[in-house]
Design a protein around this motif. Structure first.
Motif, short mmCIF file in Angstrom:
data_model
loop_
_atom_site.label_atom_id
_atom_site.label_comp_id
_atom_site.label_asym_id
_atom_site.label_seq_id
_atom_site.Cartn_x
_atom_site.Cartn_y
_atom_site.Cartn_z
N THR A 1 0.83 -1.21 0.00
CA THR A 1 0.00 0.00 0.00
C THR A 1 0.85 1.25 0.00
O THR A 1 1.84 1.34 0.72
CB THR A 1 -0.93 0.00 1.23
N TYR B 1 0.67 5.79 -0.39
CA TYR B 1 -0.19 6.93 -0.07
C TYR B 1 0.43 8.23 -0.58
O TYR B 1 1.66 8.35 -0.69
CB TYR B 1 -0.34 7.07 1.46
N TYR C 1 0.13 12.35 0.66
CA TYR C 1 -0.36 13.31 1.63
C TYR C 1 0.02 14.71 1.16
O TYR C 1 1.04 14.91 0.50
CB TYR C 1 0.31 13.11 3.00
N SER D 1 -4.77 6.65 -1.59
CA SER D 1 -4.05 5.43 -1.22
C SER D 1 -4.30 4.37 -2.27
O SER D 1 -5.42 4.22 -2.77
CB SER D 1 -4.51 4.92 0.14
N ASN E 1 -3.53 0.18 -3.17
CA ASN E 1 -3.06 -1.12 -2.73
C ASN E 1 -2.85 -1.99 -3.95
O ASN E 1 -3.82 -2.26 -4.68
CB ASN E 1 -4.04 -1.79 -1.77
N ILE F 1 -8.25 4.64 -1.27
CA ILE F 1 -8.71 5.86 -0.62
C ILE F 1 -8.58 7.02 -1.60
O ILE F 1 -7.55 7.19 -2.24
CB ILE F 1 -7.88 6.18 0.65
N PHE G 1 3.88 14.50 0.46
CA PHE G 1 4.61 13.35 0.99
C PHE G 1 4.01 12.06 0.44
O PHE G 1 2.79 11.87 0.42
CB PHE G 1 4.53 13.30 2.51
N GLN H 1 2.98 3.77 8.75
CA GLN H 1 3.36 4.19 7.41
C GLN H 1 4.78 4.77 7.44
O GLN H 1 5.17 5.40 8.42
CB GLN H 1 2.37 5.24 6.89
N PHE I 1 7.44 7.25 5.52
CA PHE I 1 7.32 8.44 4.69
C PHE I 1 8.60 8.74 3.92
O PHE I 1 9.71 8.50 4.40
CB PHE I 1 6.98 9.66 5.56
N TYR J 1 4.87 10.55 15.44
CA TYR J 1 5.89 10.77 14.43
C TYR J 1 6.62 12.07 14.75
O TYR J 1 6.06 12.99 15.34
CB TYR J 1 5.26 10.92 13.04
N LEU K 1 8.47 12.37 7.76
CA LEU K 1 8.07 11.97 9.10
C LEU K 1 8.74 10.66 9.47
O LEU K 1 8.74 9.71 8.68
CB LEU K 1 6.55 11.80 9.17
#
Lengths: 113, 115
Positions: A31, A33, A35, A48, A50, A56, A90, A102, A104, B36, B44
């Motif tokens: 998965t 994502y 941001y 998101s 998968n 998402i 991100f 998660q 990043f 975080y 992060l």
């Protein structure tokens, strides 16, 4: 080895242009994502995926289109850039298991002139 | 709906002093919670997480957090801060949404260290 890598790190462009941000993860996660972090540091999920499937999709203008060619990559394409799109974007990845955190990337700072 | 509140926007502590950053969450079921840290210009980094089990969790860099269900809190603590701890700290609550993990972040607490 960088776990989640994004390119470019900085992106400065004019209003109305189209741009893409790339993301790759080598953690073997299913998965990924995207941001957006605004100037007040507020972080909000955008998309998101998968295993290449959209999971998402928050309330994001349809000028933003994510693309996942395989489960290790999730790119973000933005059409007709607007001033309000200026932010840090991100990328993150995780295992699709409850409770897993998660991971990043370092972010892409997008500045619209 | 899930939400996370970090009531302190900015905290300054002296180097060597103890630290507590507050976090309150709202979630219908048993949450999984994260802290975080974000250094300037960086992404992060996960400090610690709580999913189940022992309510006092240990993390990296000497941080710990305690889950208190009765208070809906997950405060972050460190007994003695170092100048390198100056950063933005985010509390987050997560849930599973299909095959993705949906995380809601708090607004962050900026930590400054006084020499």
């Amino acid at each position: 080895d960088t776990a989640v890598s994004q390119t470019p790190k900085y992106l400065v462009t004019q209003m109305g242009n189209d741009k893409s941000i790339k993301c790759e993860q080598n953690l073997g996660h299913d998965t990924m994502y995207w941001y957006k972090q605004d100037s007040k540091k507020f972080l909000k999920i955008m998309f998101s995926y998968n295993n290449k499937e959209l999971i998402i999709n928050e309330t994001v203008p349809n000028r933003f289109s994510p693309k996942s060619p395989d489960k290790a990559h999730l790119n973000l394409h933005i059409n007709s850039l607007e001033l309000g799109d200026s932010a840090v974007y991100f990328c993150a990845s995780s295992q699709a298991v409850k409770g897993q955190p998660q991971h990043f990337g370092d972010g892409t700072r997008l500045s619209i002139l | 709906a899930q939400s996370v509140t970090q009531p302190d926007i900015h905290i300054t502590v002296s180097e060597g002093a103890s630290l507590e950053l507050r976090c309150n969450y709202s979630y219908g079921a048993t949450p999984y919670l994260f802290w975080y840290v974000q250094s300037p210009g960086q992404g992060l980094q996960l400090l610690l997480k709580y999913f189940s089990g022992d309510t006092l969790v240990q993390g990296i860099k000497g941080f710990e957090a305690e889950f208190k269900r009765s208070q809906s809190s997950f405060n972050l603590r460190k007994p003695s801060v170092h100048w390198s701890d100056a950063a933005e700290y985010f509390c987050a609550v997560g849930s599973m949404y299909s095959s993705a993990s949906k995380i809601i972040f708090g607004s962050g607490t900026r930590l400054s260290i006084r020499p």
